[in-house]
Structures are given as C-alpha cells and as structure tokens.
Design a protein around this motif. Structure first.
Motif, PDB file in Angstrom:
ATOM      1  N   GLY A  55      42.131  38.942  37.996  1.00  0.00           N
ATOM      2  CA  GLY A  55      42.533  37.956  38.983  1.00  0.00           C
ATOM      3  C   GLY A  55      43.548  36.970  38.438  1.00  0.00           C
ATOM      4  N   VAL A  56      43.391  36.552  37.173  1.00  0.00           N
ATOM      5  CA  VAL A  56      44.329  35.609  36.568  1.00  0.00           C
ATOM      6  C   VAL A  56      45.724  36.206  36.531  1.00  0.00           C
ATOM      7  CG1 VAL A  56      44.902  34.355  34.471  1.00  0.00           C
ATOM      8  CG2 VAL A  56      42.538  34.483  35.219  1.00  0.00           C
ATOM      9  N   ALA A  57      45.810  37.474  36.132  1.00  0.00           N
ATOM     10  CA  ALA A  57      47.113  38.130  36.049  1.00  0.00           C
ATOM     11  C   ALA A  57      47.754  38.265  37.427  1.00  0.00           C
ATOM     12  CB  ALA A  57      46.969  39.504  35.393  1.00  0.00           C
ATOM     13  N   ILE A  58      46.942  38.549  38.451  1.00  0.00           N
ATOM     14  CA  ILE A  58      47.484  38.704  39.809  1.00  0.00           C
ATOM     15  C   ILE A  58      48.031  37.384  40.324  1.00  0.00           C
ATOM     16  CG2 ILE A  58      46.796  39.051  42.210  1.00  0.00           C
ATOM     17  CD1 ILE A  58      47.424  41.593  40.744  1.00  0.00           C
ATOM     18  N   PHE A 194      50.392  42.168  48.821  1.00  0.00           N
ATOM     19  CA  PHE A 194      49.061  42.673  49.169  1.00  0.00           C
ATOM     20  C   PHE A 194      48.813  44.029  48.507  1.00  0.00           C
ATOM     21  CE2 PHE A 194      46.332  45.372  51.717  1.00  0.00           C
ATOM     22  CZ  PHE A 194      45.197  44.583  51.864  1.00  0.00           C
ATOM     23  N   ALA A 195      49.795  44.914  48.584  1.00  0.00           N
ATOM     24  CA  ALA A 195      49.609  46.262  48.030  1.00  0.00           C
ATOM     25  C   ALA A 195      49.353  46.212  46.528  1.00  0.00           C
ATOM     26  CB  ALA A 195      50.841  47.127  48.327  1.00  0.00           C
ATOM     27  N   VAL A 196      50.152  45.430  45.798  1.00  0.00           N
ATOM     28  CA  VAL A 196      49.982  45.338  44.349  1.00  0.00           C
ATOM     29  C   VAL A 196      48.642  44.698  44.004  1.00  0.00           C
ATOM     30  CG1 VAL A 196      50.909  44.321  42.238  1.00  0.00           C
ATOM     31  CG2 VAL A 196      52.460  45.295  43.931  1.00  0.00           C
ATOM     32  N   SER A 197      48.286  43.627  44.702  1.00  0.00           N
ATOM     33  CA  SER A 197      46.999  42.967  44.444  1.00  0.00           C
ATOM     34  C   SER A 197      45.835  43.913  44.725  1.00  0.00           C
ATOM     35  CB  SER A 197      46.869  41.713  45.320  1.00  0.00           C
ATOM     36  OG  SER A 197      47.902  40.803  45.061  1.00  0.00           O
ATOM     37  N   TYR A 198      45.929  44.637  45.811  1.00  0.00           N
ATOM     38  CA  TYR A 198      44.855  45.547  46.198  1.00  0.00           C
ATOM     39  C   TYR A 198      44.701  46.676  45.185  1.00  0.00           C
ATOM     40  CZ  TYR A 198      41.711  47.706  49.590  1.00  0.00           C
ATOM     41  OH  TYR A 198      40.609  48.214  50.219  1.00  0.00           O
ATOM     42  N   ILE A 199      45.831  47.195  44.715  1.00  0.00           N
ATOM     43  CA  ILE A 199      45.792  48.290  43.740  1.00  0.00           C
ATOM     44  C   ILE A 199      45.139  47.830  42.435  1.00  0.00           C
ATOM     45  CG2 ILE A 199      47.230  49.745  42.248  1.00  0.00           C
ATOM     46  CD1 ILE A 199      49.217  49.883  44.621  1.00  0.00           C
ATOM     47  N   ILE A 200      45.539  46.651  41.957  1.00  0.00           N
ATOM     48  CA  ILE A 200      45.076  46.187  40.653  1.00  0.00           C
ATOM     49  C   ILE A 200      43.667  45.610  40.717  1.00  0.00           C
ATOM     50  CG2 ILE A 200      45.511  44.520  38.801  1.00  0.00           C
ATOM     51  CD1 ILE A 200      48.477  44.861  39.331  1.00  0.00           C
ATOM     52  N   PHE A 210      44.033  54.972  46.742  1.00  0.00           N
ATOM     53  CA  PHE A 210      44.934  54.546  45.672  1.00  0.00           C
ATOM     54  C   PHE A 210      46.366  55.030  45.923  1.00  0.00           C
ATOM     55  CE2 PHE A 210      46.819  54.783  41.413  1.00  0.00           C
ATOM     56  CZ  PHE A 210      46.494  53.526  40.918  1.00  0.00           C
ATOM     57  N   ALA A 211      46.523  56.326  46.144  1.00  0.00           N
ATOM     58  CA  ALA A 211      47.866  56.882  46.358  1.00  0.00           C
ATOM     59  C   ALA A 211      48.482  56.351  47.655  1.00  0.00           C
ATOM     60  CB  ALA A 211      47.805  58.400  46.379  1.00  0.00           C
ATOM     61  N   ILE A 212      47.636  56.180  48.678  1.00  0.00           N
ATOM     62  CA  ILE A 212      48.140  55.680  49.964  1.00  0.00           C
ATOM     63  C   ILE A 212      48.683  54.268  49.816  1.00  0.00           C
ATOM     64  CG2 ILE A 212      47.476  55.066  52.322  1.00  0.00           C
ATOM     65  CD1 ILE A 212      45.371  57.276  52.190  1.00  0.00           C
ATOM     66  N   THR A 213      47.962  53.432  49.072  1.00  0.00           N
ATOM     67  CA  THR A 213      48.397  52.045  48.898  1.00  0.00           C
ATOM     68  C   THR A 213      49.660  51.956  48.055  1.00  0.00           C
ATOM     69  OG1 THR A 213      46.060  51.403  48.994  1.00  0.00           O
ATOM     70  CG2 THR A 213      47.620  49.745  48.243  1.00  0.00           C
ATOM     71  N   ILE A 214      49.779  52.815  47.045  1.00  0.00           N
ATOM     72  CA  ILE A 214      51.016  52.854  46.250  1.00  0.00           C
ATOM     73  C   ILE A 214      52.192  53.252  47.137  1.00  0.00           C
ATOM     74  CG2 ILE A 214      52.225  54.110  44.426  1.00  0.00           C
ATOM     75  CD1 ILE A 214      49.657  54.164  42.847  1.00  0.00           C
ATOM     76  N   ALA A 215      51.965  54.229  48.004  1.00  0.00           N
ATOM     77  CA  ALA A 215      53.041  54.689  48.895  1.00  0.00           C
ATOM     78  C   ALA A 215      53.438  53.614  49.891  1.00  0.00           C
ATOM     79  CB  ALA A 215      52.592  55.944  49.638  1.00  0.00           C
ATOM     80  N   LEU A 216      52.555  52.634  50.111  1.00  0.00           N
ATOM     81  CA  LEU A 216      52.847  51.572  51.070  1.00  0.00           C
ATOM     82  C   LEU A 216      54.075  50.764  50.663  1.00  0.00           C
ATOM     83  CD1 LEU A 216      51.868  49.970  53.589  1.00  0.00           C
ATOM     84  CD2 LEU A 216      50.554  48.532  52.015  1.00  0.00           C
TER      85      LEU A 216
END
Length: 339
Positions: A55-58, A194-200, A210-216
C-alpha cells in the motif's frame, strides 16, 4: 523555444500558476521519496505480503505521478488559454489531497499492526510530518489557485472570442467540447491508476482477472484516443462507439465494487477496501460526467464548431467566410464587432 516564448506571453497569473504547480510537484515528490525511504529502512520485509505491505508503494506511485499529471494539466491549460482545464487542475489537486489523507490513516493502521525494527508508533512518528505536510501543501496550493483561476479566467476570456466568435451558442458548444477533452484526460489517470493499484494490491498472477486487468491499460488508452479523434472529427460513429465502451467501463467498476463487498472475497480486499472503494466511486463519477458530456457534444455535431476550431488552428483557409473575424495587417485574428 516555442514553449518558452508562449510562456513569456502568458498573463502574470498564469505564469505564477505554472511555477506554483511545479513547486508543489517537487515538494510532494520530495516528501514521498522521504516517506518511502524511511519505511524501507525501518520496516522489515515491506513487500512480504501480497497486498497490505504494498500500500505504501501504491500511494507513493499515485501521489508522485498525480503531482506530475497535475503540472501537465495546468501548463497545458495555461498554454492554450483553457480556463476549464485550469479549473480541472484544482479539482484534480483536491482528489490527490484526498488520497494523501487516506494514506495517512491506512499507513498508521498498517504500521501499528506490524512487528517492525522500531516500535510502530516510532516509525509512524518519523513519517507523520511529511504525510501531514504533503496534505497541507496541496490544500494551500488549491486555495491559492482559487484566486489565480479567477484572474486567469478574466485574462483568457478573450481567447474564447478569438476562437469561436461572439455567438453565444457557439461559445457554449466550445465550452462543452473543452470540458469533454478535460474529462477524457482525467479518465486516463483514473483508469490507469485503478488498474495498476488493483493489479499490485489485490490480484495474484494466478487470478483469472490478472490478464484482463493488465489489458485494461492499453485498451483504455485506445478508447480515449478514439474519443479524442471522434470528437475532433465530429464522427458520430466513433463517438457512439466510445459511449458504448464507457457504459461497459461503468459496468466493470460496479462489478469491482460488488466484488469488494462479497463476503467470499473479504480477505483479499480487507486492508485496502476503503481506498479502493473511494477510488472506484470517484472513477464512476468521472465516467458518468464523461458520458453526459459525450452525449452533449454528439448533439452539437454538425453546427459549425469543427470548422471554427480548424480555422483557429490554421487548418482551413476560408477565414473570410466567418463574419466574426478579420485579419489585421500583422496577420493576427481579431474580432469583428461591426456585425
């Protein structure tokens, strides 16, 4: 060279605003680096777990990139005499400040719940001044920009007349056009953030999402580029395509909110639920506003706004067909007040 020349021609309020936005970005980024370095130094195994420790990094990523993105919005608005984008910078700054406030409480809860090299309250005491200062800096800058924006509004008011003439209907269409452009720019930050936060924070590589969110991320970039192109060309087909895709995005975010509060998914979202819920709700508000503006701009297609904008950009040579303008001896466009 061209940018520096344009900067020198800006009204004083716009120049002060650009310097202030840059100073805020440097101050916030400096404090974020200090916070991250202290956490990495005094907290053991910061990235040991999949979600909470990251969370700190995000927050570092969102606030750092958000500071730079705010400068992009402000400078772009000042260079183009676009007061709507300057107001958008103020709203965006408030959003970034709200993320910093969320970060304060979530980092405190996280540190107090860990076995760290120093006591949790001691580590929190080290980084608390920077976290409070980052919120204070953004609050002060936003307050100052209320005054600066008022001054810039009057300084740039003539730009709308130079671009679209004295016709009130044309001015309203131009304002709707610029507002949609701003919302598309905000959508890009919201979607990608949102996509990066959700992935990490939430997903694991083995999750089907995972792949769907990266493709977002690339899909979002493509959709927004399509929207810019369709808006500028007044393409009804492209804009309707964008509207449909934005409706699909709305369904996606609603689905994510439902997942966050699904009892079966509680463990996955537990530590980041408040921030992710807030981020998702703000994203939905931005998408809803974008849909409304897209429909408004669609209704304005075919009424001459595209031709006016092309003329002011030098892409059309039929200036004499527009009665609201004339070209003086120096080659500058001026309003024709005789009609």
């Amino acid at each position: 060279m061209a940018i520096s020349e344009a900067f020198r021609k800006m009204p004083p309020a716009a120049q002060v605003g650009c310097w202030l936005a840059g100073a805020q970005a440097l101050a916030v980024i400096g404090m974020e680096i200090s916070i991250l370095v202290k956490v990495l130094k005094y907290v053991e195994n910061v990235f040991s777990s999949w979600s909470s420790d990251k969370g700190v990094a995000i927050y570092f990523m969102l606030l750092t990139i958000g500071s730079l993105y705010g400068v992009f919005l402000l400078v772009g608005g000042a260079l183009n005499g676009d007061t709507i984008q300057i107001i958008g910078f103020c709203v965006f700054n408030l959003f970034a400040m709200s993320l910093a406030i969320f970060r304060y409480f979530q980092v405190r809860a996280w540190l107090y719940g860990r076995n760290v090299l120093a006591a949790g309250d001691a580590v929190f005491g080290m980084i608390r001044p920077e976290m409070i200062a980052s919120v204070a800096v953004m609050a002060v800058v936003t307050a100052v920009f209320v005054v600066l924006t008022y001054r810039m509004y009057h300084s740039f008011g003539w730009e709308i007349y130079k671009r679209v003439g004295a016709d009130l209907k044309m001015r309203r269409m131009f304002i709707n056009y610029r507002l949609l452009v701003l919302l598309l720019k905000l959508n890009f930050f919201m979607f990608v953030g949102f996509a990066v936060s959700y992935i990490i924070l939430i997903l694991k590589s083995s999750d089907p999402e995972f792949a769907i969110t990266i493709a977002l991320v690339p899909v979002t970039l493509a959709v927004l580029s399509l929207a810019f192109w369709g808006l500028r060309r007044e393409s009804v087909a492209l804009m309707w395509t964008v509207v449909v895709l934005l409706c699909a995005s709305t369904a996606y975010f609603v689905f994510k909110v439902a997942r966050m509060y699904d009892p079966k998914q509680e463990e996955k979202y537990a530590s980041q639920k408040p921030m992710m819920t807030y981020y998702t709700i703000v994203s939905l508000v931005v998408i809803a506003a974008t849909l409304h503006q897209a429909a408004t701009c669609l209704a304005n297609f075919g009424y001459g706004l595209k031709e006016r904008i092309e003329i002011t950009r030098g892409k059309r040579s039929d200036m004499e067909q527009i009665q609201d303008y004339y070209v003086n001896a120096a080659g500058d466009r001026r309003m024709n007040l005789d009609g």
